[in-house]
Design a protein around this motif. Structure first.
Motif, PDB file in Angstrom:
ATOM      1  N   PHE A  37      22.223  19.681 -40.751  1.00  0.00           N
ATOM      2  CA  PHE A  37      21.586  19.354 -39.474  1.00  0.00           C
ATOM      3  C   PHE A  37      22.501  18.410 -38.696  1.00  0.00           C
ATOM      4  O   PHE A  37      22.465  17.188 -38.903  1.00  0.00           O
ATOM      5  CB  PHE A  37      20.229  18.686 -39.710  1.00  0.00           C
ATOM      6  N   ALA A  56      19.689  18.475 -45.950  1.00  0.00           N
ATOM      7  CA  ALA A  56      18.318  18.511 -46.472  1.00  0.00           C
ATOM      8  C   ALA A  56      18.176  19.694 -47.413  1.00  0.00           C
ATOM      9  O   ALA A  56      18.718  20.775 -47.161  1.00  0.00           O
ATOM     10  CB  ALA A  56      17.312  18.614 -45.335  1.00  0.00           C
ATOM     11  N   THR A  58      15.514  22.243 -49.644  1.00  0.00           N
ATOM     12  CA  THR A  58      14.148  22.734 -49.706  1.00  0.00           C
ATOM     13  C   THR A  58      14.043  23.906 -50.673  1.00  0.00           C
ATOM     14  O   THR A  58      14.983  24.699 -50.809  1.00  0.00           O
ATOM     15  CB  THR A  58      13.624  23.159 -48.319  1.00  0.00           C
ATOM     16  N   ASN A  67      10.816  24.020 -38.983  1.00  0.00           N
ATOM     17  CA  ASN A  67      11.344  22.672 -39.171  1.00  0.00           C
ATOM     18  C   ASN A  67      11.272  21.927 -37.852  1.00  0.00           C
ATOM     19  O   ASN A  67      11.812  22.371 -36.837  1.00  0.00           O
ATOM     20  CB  ASN A  67      12.800  22.703 -39.645  1.00  0.00           C
ATOM     21  N   LEU A  70      13.133  15.647 -39.830  1.00  0.00           N
ATOM     22  CA  LEU A  70      13.652  15.291 -41.145  1.00  0.00           C
ATOM     23  C   LEU A  70      13.068  13.933 -41.505  1.00  0.00           C
ATOM     24  O   LEU A  70      12.779  13.123 -40.620  1.00  0.00           O
ATOM     25  CB  LEU A  70      15.181  15.203 -41.131  1.00  0.00           C
ATOM     26  N   ILE A 166      14.847  12.377 -36.801  1.00  0.00           N
ATOM     27  CA  ILE A 166      14.662  11.785 -38.119  1.00  0.00           C
ATOM     28  C   ILE A 166      13.500  10.796 -38.082  1.00  0.00           C
ATOM     29  O   ILE A 166      13.442   9.925 -37.215  1.00  0.00           O
ATOM     30  CB  ILE A 166      15.946  11.094 -38.588  1.00  0.00           C
ATOM     31  N   ILE A 180      17.062  13.449 -48.104  1.00  0.00           N
ATOM     32  CA  ILE A 180      16.610  13.763 -46.746  1.00  0.00           C
ATOM     33  C   ILE A 180      15.707  14.978 -46.867  1.00  0.00           C
ATOM     34  O   ILE A 180      16.107  15.993 -47.428  1.00  0.00           O
ATOM     35  CB  ILE A 180      17.791  14.054 -45.799  1.00  0.00           C
ATOM     36  N   HIS A 182      13.260  17.974 -45.379  1.00  0.00           N
ATOM     37  CA  HIS A 182      12.867  18.882 -44.287  1.00  0.00           C
ATOM     38  C   HIS A 182      11.367  18.807 -44.068  1.00  0.00           C
ATOM     39  O   HIS A 182      10.588  18.810 -45.025  1.00  0.00           O
ATOM     40  CB  HIS A 182      13.330  20.287 -44.661  1.00  0.00           C
ATOM     41  N   GLN A 183      10.940  18.726 -42.794  1.00  0.00           N
ATOM     42  CA  GLN A 183       9.525  18.610 -42.455  1.00  0.00           C
ATOM     43  C   GLN A 183       9.051  19.837 -41.672  1.00  0.00           C
ATOM     44  O   GLN A 183       9.548  20.118 -40.573  1.00  0.00           O
ATOM     45  CB  GLN A 183       9.282  17.368 -41.592  1.00  0.00           C
ATOM     46  N   ASP A 191       4.341  16.337 -44.930  1.00  0.00           N
ATOM     47  CA  ASP A 191       4.930  16.814 -43.678  1.00  0.00           C
ATOM     48  C   ASP A 191       3.953  16.624 -42.523  1.00  0.00           C
ATOM     49  O   ASP A 191       4.317  16.119 -41.449  1.00  0.00           O
ATOM     50  CB  ASP A 191       5.294  18.300 -43.772  1.00  0.00           C
TER      51      ASP A 191
END
Length: 247
Positions: A37, A56, A58, A67, A70, A166, A180, A182-183, A191
């Motif tokens: 990223f 990140a 996942t 996404n 982060l 972030i 880090i 990922h959201q 998340d």
């Protein structure tokens, strides 16, 4: 709320159902990916991080189209390290070696050695000595980054906060991955909690049967797990895939 969900029966599952005897479970393998990223924007520039690629990890590549942020840990120490002499893995075919070496990466110091080969180094000692600087997670709050996909490019106007930045939260650890996280707000309890507090909207990319909605054009109509492979191919073609493994 984010709840366990059965896409076959199109219904949420209760905690009681998840605590049934062991013989209701079976082991399976899924792909895991480490994705880059690149950091952008005013705060990234102020911190001297413009273009640095946050990493990140996942185990759910199918959630990457949504996404929206982060997450980093406030007290976790992060490092910036350049790509090594062997070349990093996230460079598309055809990019020159000089470009590969020019990339810089951001991840937790405690997990640096786990990415030695991916970032182009021979040994853990080599990559440790290559660290350019360190920065606490708390200092990274609200640094923006280039989004992975454009399926929901206008999503940031749906909420009070700006997506693709972030966020800082204590739930982030250095147990595995990169430090880090990922959201994807619709697909994880943490998340949803972290992004909702930041005013970032929740986006559903799947229908009730677990297949992708038309907005995610490259995998529209595909079942969530069948979409993993084509999404990973897209990430690789765009130079955003550092590592793929089985989980």
């Amino acid at each position: 709320r984010v709840l366990p969900y059965c896409w076959r029966d199109e219904t949420p599952l209760s905690n009681h159902e998840l605590r049934m005897d062991d013989d209701v479970y079976k082991m399976r393998q899924d792909p895991s990916v480490t994705v880059t990223f690149p950091l952008v924007g005013v705060k990234a520039e102020a911190l001297g991080l413009t273009g640095v690629r946050a990493l990140a990890w996942t185990t759910t590549p199918w959630t990457l189209p949504t996404n929206l942020a982060l997450a980093v840990g406030p007290e976790i120490e992060y490092v910036v390290v350049p790509g090594g002499p062997l070349g990093a893995a996230d460079v598309p075919a055809g990019d020159d070696a000089e470009g590969a070496a020019a990339h810089r990466y951001l991840l937790a110091r405690d997990l640096l050695a786990n990415h030695t080969k991916d970032l182009g180094y021979e040994s853990a000692d080599d990559i440790a000595h290559a660290v350019e600087r360190t920065i606490l997670g708390a200092e990274l709050e609200d640094v923006h980054y280039d989004r992975l996909f454009d399926y929901y490019a206008d999503a940031e106007v749906w909420g009070t906060g700006t997506a693709w930045r972030i966020l800082v939260d204590d739930y982030v650890t250095t147990t595995d991955g990169t430090g880090i996280v990922h959201q994807a707000p619709a697909y994880g309890e943490d998340d949803q909690r972290v992004t909702e507090a930041a005013g970032i909207p929740l986006i559903m990319s799947l229908d009730d049967g677990g297949t992708f909605l038309p907005q995610v054009t490259d995998v529209a109509g595909q079942l969530w797990m069948d979409a993993n492979r084509p999404l990973i191919r897209l990430l690789k073609a765009d130079g955003r895939l550092l590592r793929e493994a089985s989980y």
